[in-house]
Design a protein around this motif. Sequence first.
Motif, PDB file in Angstrom:
ATOM      1  N   GLN A 293       0.807  -1.223   0.000  1.00 48.83           N
ATOM      2  CA  GLN A 293       0.000   0.000   0.000  1.00 48.83           C
ATOM      3  C   GLN A 293       0.843   1.277   0.000  1.00 48.83           C
ATOM      4  O   GLN A 293       0.325   2.360  -0.290  1.00 48.83           O
ATOM      5  CB  GLN A 293      -0.909   0.011   1.232  1.00 48.83           C
ATOM      6  CG  GLN A 293      -0.166  -0.001   2.560  1.00 48.83           C
ATOM      7  CD  GLN A 293      -1.110   0.036   3.742  1.00 48.83           C
ATOM      8  OE1 GLN A 293      -2.204   0.589   3.652  1.00 48.83           O
ATOM      9  NE2 GLN A 293      -0.713  -0.580   4.850  1.00 48.83           N
ATOM     10  N   TYR A 294       2.130   1.158   0.305  1.00 49.43           N
ATOM     11  CA  TYR A 294       2.990   2.345   0.313  1.00 49.43           C
ATOM     12  C   TYR A 294       3.740   2.548  -1.008  1.00 49.43           C
ATOM     13  O   TYR A 294       4.539   3.473  -1.136  1.00 49.43           O
ATOM     14  CB  TYR A 294       4.011   2.239   1.454  1.00 49.43           C
ATOM     15  CG  TYR A 294       3.373   2.092   2.807  1.00 49.43           C
ATOM     16  CD1 TYR A 294       2.737   3.168   3.420  1.00 49.43           C
ATOM     17  CD2 TYR A 294       3.382   0.871   3.476  1.00 49.43           C
ATOM     18  CE1 TYR A 294       2.135   3.029   4.661  1.00 49.43           C
ATOM     19  CE2 TYR A 294       2.788   0.725   4.716  1.00 49.43           C
ATOM     20  CZ  TYR A 294       2.164   1.806   5.304  1.00 49.43           C
ATOM     21  OH  TYR A 294       1.565   1.669   6.533  1.00 49.43           O
ATOM     22  N   ALA A 295       3.468   1.694  -1.982  1.00 50.97           N
ATOM     23  CA  ALA A 295       4.229   1.730  -3.239  1.00 50.97           C
ATOM     24  C   ALA A 295       4.087   3.065  -3.967  1.00 50.97           C
ATOM     25  O   ALA A 295       5.071   3.594  -4.492  1.00 50.97           O
ATOM     26  CB  ALA A 295       3.781   0.586  -4.149  1.00 50.97           C
ATOM     27  N   ILE A 296       2.884   3.631  -3.991  1.00 52.56           N
ATOM     28  CA  ILE A 296       2.674   4.893  -4.713  1.00 52.56           C
ATOM     29  C   ILE A 296       3.507   6.004  -4.089  1.00 52.56           C
ATOM     30  O   ILE A 296       4.238   6.727  -4.778  1.00 52.56           O
ATOM     31  CB  ILE A 296       1.183   5.292  -4.699  1.00 52.56           C
ATOM     32  CG1 ILE A 296       0.324   4.202  -5.349  1.00 52.56           C
ATOM     33  CG2 ILE A 296       0.993   6.623  -5.437  1.00 52.56           C
ATOM     34  CD1 ILE A 296       0.587   4.014  -6.807  1.00 52.56           C
ATOM     35  N   LEU A 297       3.395   6.150  -2.778  1.00 53.77           N
ATOM     36  CA  LEU A 297       4.130   7.207  -2.083  1.00 53.77           C
ATOM     37  C   LEU A 297       5.633   7.035  -2.249  1.00 53.77           C
ATOM     38  O   LEU A 297       6.356   8.001  -2.551  1.00 53.77           O
ATOM     39  CB  LEU A 297       3.766   7.213  -0.595  1.00 53.77           C
ATOM     40  CG  LEU A 297       4.451   8.286   0.265  1.00 53.77           C
ATOM     41  CD1 LEU A 297       4.105   9.684  -0.244  1.00 53.77           C
ATOM     42  CD2 LEU A 297       4.047   8.142   1.724  1.00 53.77           C
ATOM     43  N   ILE A 298       6.127   5.820  -2.082  1.00 48.61           N
ATOM     44  CA  ILE A 298       7.563   5.562  -2.207  1.00 48.61           C
ATOM     45  C   ILE A 298       8.044   5.862  -3.629  1.00 48.61           C
ATOM     46  O   ILE A 298       9.076   6.502  -3.829  1.00 48.61           O
ATOM     47  CB  ILE A 298       7.888   4.098  -1.839  1.00 48.61           C
ATOM     48  CG1 ILE A 298       7.601   3.846  -0.353  1.00 48.61           C
ATOM     49  CG2 ILE A 298       9.343   3.769  -2.155  1.00 48.61           C
ATOM     50  CD1 ILE A 298       7.689   2.390   0.050  1.00 48.61           C
ATOM     51  N   SER A 299       7.284   5.422  -4.622  1.00 49.73           N
ATOM     52  CA  SER A 299       7.698   5.620  -6.013  1.00 49.73           C
ATOM     53  C   SER A 299       7.759   7.092  -6.381  1.00 49.73           C
ATOM     54  O   SER A 299       8.602   7.501  -7.186  1.00 49.73           O
ATOM     55  CB  SER A 299       6.743   4.889  -6.964  1.00 49.73           C
ATOM     56  OG  SER A 299       5.448   5.456  -6.921  1.00 49.73           O
ATOM     57  N   ARG A 300       6.879   7.906  -5.802  1.00 48.04           N
ATOM     58  CA  ARG A 300       6.894   9.340  -6.099  1.00 48.04           C
ATOM     59  C   ARG A 300       8.111  10.031  -5.481  1.00 48.04           C
ATOM     60  O   ARG A 300       8.552  11.074  -5.965  1.00 48.04           O
ATOM     61  CB  ARG A 300       5.624  10.010  -5.570  1.00 48.04           C
ATOM     62  CG  ARG A 300       4.321   9.530  -6.182  1.00 48.04           C
ATOM     63  CD  ARG A 300       4.356   9.446  -7.672  1.00 48.04           C
ATOM     64  NE  ARG A 300       3.031   9.251  -8.261  1.00 48.04           N
ATOM     65  CZ  ARG A 300       2.811   8.907  -9.509  1.00 48.04           C
ATOM     66  NH1 ARG A 300       3.841   8.678 -10.320  1.00 48.04           N
ATOM     67  NH2 ARG A 300       1.589   8.770  -9.980  1.00 48.04           N
ATOM     68  N   LEU A 301       8.657   9.453  -4.433  1.00 47.76           N
ATOM     69  CA  LEU A 301       9.818  10.041  -3.771  1.00 47.76           C
ATOM     70  C   LEU A 301      11.132   9.626  -4.439  1.00 47.76           C
ATOM     71  O   LEU A 301      12.167  10.234  -4.172  1.00 47.76           O
ATOM     72  CB  LEU A 301       9.855   9.620  -2.292  1.00 47.76           C
ATOM     73  CG  LEU A 301       8.721  10.175  -1.415  1.00 47.76           C
ATOM     74  CD1 LEU A 301       8.720   9.480  -0.053  1.00 47.76           C
ATOM     75  CD2 LEU A 301       8.864  11.673  -1.233  1.00 47.76           C
TER      76      LEU A 301
ATOM     77  N   LEU B 287      -4.322   9.789  -5.531  1.00 52.58           N
ATOM     78  CA  LEU B 287      -4.094  11.225  -5.692  1.00 52.58           C
ATOM     79  C   LEU B 287      -3.380  11.810  -4.470  1.00 52.58           C
ATOM     80  O   LEU B 287      -2.495  12.663  -4.612  1.00 52.58           O
ATOM     81  CB  LEU B 287      -5.429  11.943  -5.914  1.00 52.58           C
ATOM     82  CG  LEU B 287      -6.132  11.619  -7.241  1.00 52.58           C
ATOM     83  CD1 LEU B 287      -7.500  12.298  -7.300  1.00 52.58           C
ATOM     84  CD2 LEU B 287      -5.276  12.057  -8.427  1.00 52.58           C
ATOM     85  N   LEU B 288      -3.757  11.359  -3.279  1.00 51.18           N
ATOM     86  CA  LEU B 288      -3.117  11.858  -2.055  1.00 51.18           C
ATOM     87  C   LEU B 288      -1.643  11.474  -2.017  1.00 51.18           C
ATOM     88  O   LEU B 288      -0.767  12.318  -1.761  1.00 51.18           O
ATOM     89  CB  LEU B 288      -3.844  11.313  -0.820  1.00 51.18           C
ATOM     90  CG  LEU B 288      -3.278  11.729   0.545  1.00 51.18           C
ATOM     91  CD1 LEU B 288      -3.363  13.240   0.725  1.00 51.18           C
ATOM     92  CD2 LEU B 288      -4.009  11.017   1.675  1.00 51.18           C
ATOM     93  N   ALA B 289      -1.355  10.204  -2.286  1.00 49.22           N
ATOM     94  CA  ALA B 289       0.031   9.727  -2.265  1.00 49.22           C
ATOM     95  C   ALA B 289       0.857  10.401  -3.358  1.00 49.22           C
ATOM     96  O   ALA B 289       2.024  10.751  -3.151  1.00 49.22           O
ATOM     97  CB  ALA B 289       0.062   8.208  -2.436  1.00 49.22           C
ATOM     98  N   THR B 290       0.248  10.610  -4.514  1.00 49.31           N
ATOM     99  CA  THR B 290       0.952  11.272  -5.614  1.00 49.31           C
ATOM    100  C   THR B 290       1.252  12.726  -5.271  1.00 49.31           C
ATOM    101  O   THR B 290       2.362  13.215  -5.496  1.00 49.31           O
ATOM    102  CB  THR B 290       0.110  11.203  -6.907  1.00 49.31           C
ATOM    103  OG1 THR B 290      -0.025   9.836  -7.302  1.00 49.31           O
ATOM    104  CG2 THR B 290       0.772  11.984  -8.033  1.00 49.31           C
TER     105      THR B 290
END
Length: 240
Positions: A141-149, A173-176
């Motif tokens: 579930q943290y993949a989006i946030l990690i990938s954006r960083l 959208l929030l994680a992005t």
Amino acid sequence: MTRKIKRWVLRLLIVSILGAIALAVEPIRSMLIDMVAIMSHVDIDKAKEYILSFGIWAPVISAVMMILQAIAAPLPAFIITFANAAIFGWWQGALLSWSSSMAAAALCFVLSRWFGRGLTEKLASRFALEQIDLFFARHGQYAILISRLLPFVSFDVVSYAAGLTPIKTRYFLLATGIGQLPATLIYSYVGGMLTGGAQLFVTGLLTLFAVTVAIYLIKRVYHKKNITSKTPAIAPGVRL
């Protein structure tokens, strides 16, 4: 015809009509070709000149270019981010780059979710999507946030791949939004200060970095496929 099929046909019809209009109307078609050419040249000065040539419509043109590069991945987005910072100032440019990147990410996500993997592989690439699939499987579930960083993970391919997962739109959208903010601020701040030789050097460095990452991903997928193809099949009932 089921409701699901009707929705799919309606979506395809809408996208097809918009695409036909863009290709049929000469000013729009020429503008899109010019935008792709400018971003492909990886020339910040040319991007600045082109955006500024539209006067008060410059922010709109910049946003369109950001969305276009996302759909036509993997065109470099940092060219537009640098140009925005040089034209509008670092924080105003950052705000424009961040908001237009959000719109681009949302569009990639929606297209992928609407039409599935078949179309997504044509817009992005099968190799890149396979790598992002593994990344999602590893980080959950943290993949989006990690990938954006992470600067070496393709922003647009992640958006496409996310649309193929059951992730909720609001979380995507929030994680992005949170994940891309640090990189946007840094690129805008640096881009606003760069001129001449320094600008060319950083542009070349980022381009080299992007190409290196792409080559690494392709080699990794090729190596994986070779190992799979060379693995001997095990006959039924045979134990190792």
